[in-house]
Design an enzyme around this catalytic site. Structure first.
Site, short mmCIF file in Angstrom:
data_model
loop_
_atom_site.label_atom_id
_atom_site.label_comp_id
_atom_site.label_asym_id
_atom_site.label_seq_id
_atom_site.Cartn_x
_atom_site.Cartn_y
_atom_site.Cartn_z
N HIS A 223 0.75 -1.36 0.15
CA HIS A 223 -0.33 0.03 -0.02
C HIS A 223 0.63 1.43 0.01
O HIS A 223 2.09 1.37 -0.01
CB HIS A 223 -1.18 0.41 1.07
CG HIS A 223 -0.53 -0.19 2.52
ND1 HIS A 223 -0.28 -0.73 3.16
CD2 HIS A 223 -0.61 1.02 3.42
CE1 HIS A 223 1.17 -0.63 4.57
NE2 HIS A 223 0.44 0.74 4.43
N HIS B 263 1.37 4.13 2.29
CA HIS B 263 2.01 4.58 3.09
C HIS B 263 3.68 4.68 3.19
O HIS B 263 4.56 3.82 2.59
CB HIS B 263 1.17 3.72 4.16
CG HIS B 263 -0.29 4.21 5.21
ND1 HIS B 263 -0.65 3.26 5.79
CD2 HIS B 263 -0.54 5.27 4.74
CE1 HIS B 263 -2.11 3.72 6.17
NE2 HIS B 263 -2.09 5.15 4.95
N ASP C 270 5.83 4.10 4.94
CA ASP C 270 6.59 3.41 6.06
C ASP C 270 6.84 2.24 5.28
O ASP C 270 7.59 1.36 5.87
CB ASP C 270 6.07 3.58 7.14
CG ASP C 270 5.09 2.64 7.62
OD1 ASP C 270 3.55 3.11 6.86
OD2 ASP C 270 4.80 1.69 8.56
N HIS C 271 5.91 2.13 4.18
CA HIS C 271 6.31 1.27 3.71
C HIS C 271 6.74 1.65 1.93
O HIS C 271 7.29 0.24 1.04
CB HIS C 271 4.52 0.62 2.64
CG HIS C 271 3.95 -0.09 4.48
ND1 HIS C 271 4.14 -1.61 4.73
CD2 HIS C 271 3.39 1.12 5.03
CE1 HIS C 271 3.81 -1.06 5.80
NE2 HIS C 271 3.20 0.10 6.38
N HIS D 208 -7.44 -0.93 5.29
CA HIS D 208 -6.19 -0.26 6.13
C HIS D 208 -6.14 0.79 4.75
O HIS D 208 -6.27 2.40 5.50
CB HIS D 208 -4.71 -0.80 6.54
CG HIS D 208 -3.51 0.47 7.05
ND1 HIS D 208 -3.99 0.98 8.26
CD2 HIS D 208 -3.00 0.39 6.26
CE1 HIS D 208 -2.55 1.36 8.10
NE2 HIS D 208 -2.19 0.61 7.39
N ASP E 9 -0.04 -4.00 6.49
CA ASP E 9 -0.63 -3.58 7.38
C ASP E 9 -1.85 -4.67 7.60
O ASP E 9 -3.23 -2.76 8.48
CB ASP E 9 -0.84 -2.00 8.10
CG ASP E 9 0.67 -1.61 7.73
OD1 ASP E 9 1.43 -1.98 8.02
OD2 ASP E 9 0.86 -0.14 7.31
N HIS F 23 4.56 -4.79 10.42
CA HIS F 23 4.78 -4.64 12.27
C HIS F 23 5.73 -5.19 12.72
O HIS F 23 4.42 -5.94 12.98
CB HIS F 23 3.96 -3.39 12.56
CG HIS F 23 3.47 -1.71 11.55
ND1 HIS F 23 4.79 -0.74 11.68
CD2 HIS F 23 3.01 -0.92 10.26
CE1 HIS F 23 4.47 0.31 10.46
NE2 HIS F 23 3.32 -0.38 10.21
#
Ligand code: ZN
Ligand code: FE
Length: 274
Positions: free
Chosen positions: A65, A67, A69-70, A123, A147, A185
């Site tokens: 996805h 975001h 942090d990915h 999410h 996530d 995570h």
């Protein structure tokens, strides 16, 4: 302890790259070659170091996805390695070179190992997961779910609705029980503390919490788990269980109308849970 009951033995070709506070990037190594793929590299540096440490070269990036942090490390990784970038079909990730839709079969570049795409909105609306039948000689199926499904938990619904998230989790829960679940995570302890409140009489949850506490005290990752472990202990996959419905009803002081509402109550309760 020789082996853990609520965490699966490590896969010999899947390497953990810890990043930021609690992110896990997953490095997949090709059997019998130096090719590698990485799932959700939010940062390039730790990935480049892991490749260097293992003398691997990156051929494919798999994104779940949009975001940061990915996906935040993709541009630099592409500049440094020339890897292909597979990801959701969305304008939100301009670095994707191979957009994929539901049921797509993705060439991971790992010697013929194809990953199947599952769309799992909730999410985010663009969230997808990757399922591999196996990798190398290890017969276990693998799931990279970003996530959406966490060990003992699930992602927050930033963009989707409870019916969407429940349908997405149902798709993942329907995979083979021995499927290795690689989430993005390390949230397991906090998730299990909530699970113990959502299903207080569950000895499986109590045991998993004790085991995960010991693993974290030793600095070990609690990921991967398996679909069987998640079905037995993850409250978000157990919104049909009388004990969970009872706790949700107690929490909101009214009986949930159905399984989706039970899930929605759990998700909201977890957001506020300390
Ligand atoms: Zn996310
Ligand atoms: Fe994340």
């Amino acid at each position: 302890m020789a082996s853990w009951r609520y965490a699966a033995p490590a896969h010999p070709l899947v390497h953990l790259i810890p990043a930021f506070n609690d992110n896990y990037f997953w490095l997949l190594q090709s059997p019998g070659s130096s090719r590698a793929a990485v799932v959700d590299p939010g940062d390039a540096d730790p990935v480049l170091k892991a490749l260097d440490d293992r003398s691997l070269h990156l051929v494919c990036i798999l994104l779940t996805h949009h975001h940061a942090d990915h996906a935040g490390g993709v541009a630099e990784l592409v500049a440094r390695t020339g890897a292909r970038v597979v990801g959701p079909d969305t304008v939100k990730i301009p670095t994707v070179t191979e957009p994929v839709r539901d049921h797509a079969k993705v060439d991971t570049g790992l010697g013929g190992h194809l990953a199947r795409v599952l769309t799992v909105p909730g999410h985010t609306l663009d969230h997808i997961a990757y399922a591999l039948p196996s990798l190398g000689a290890d017969p276990r199926p693998l799931l990279f779910c970003g996530d959406t499904l966490f060990a003992a938990g699930c992602g927050r619904m930033f963009e989707g609705t409870p019916p969407q998230m429940v349908a997405s989790l149902d798709r993942l829960a329907a995979l083979a029980p021995d499927t290795l679940v690689y989430c993005a995570h390390e949230y397991t302890l906090s998730n299990l503390r909530f699970a113990a409140a959502a299903e207080p009489d569950s000895s499986a949850v109590t045991e998993r919490l004790a085991e995960a506490s010991e693993m974290r005290a030793r600095g070990l990752p609690t990921v991967p788990s398996t679909i069987a472990i998640e079905r037995a202990t993850n409250p978000f996959l157990r919104a049909d269980q009388p004990a969970v419905i009872r706790q949700a009803a107690h929490h909101q002081q009214a009986a949930p109308a159905d399984r989706v509402e039970t899930f929605a109550v759990l998700r909201q309760w977890k957001n506020d849970f300390r």
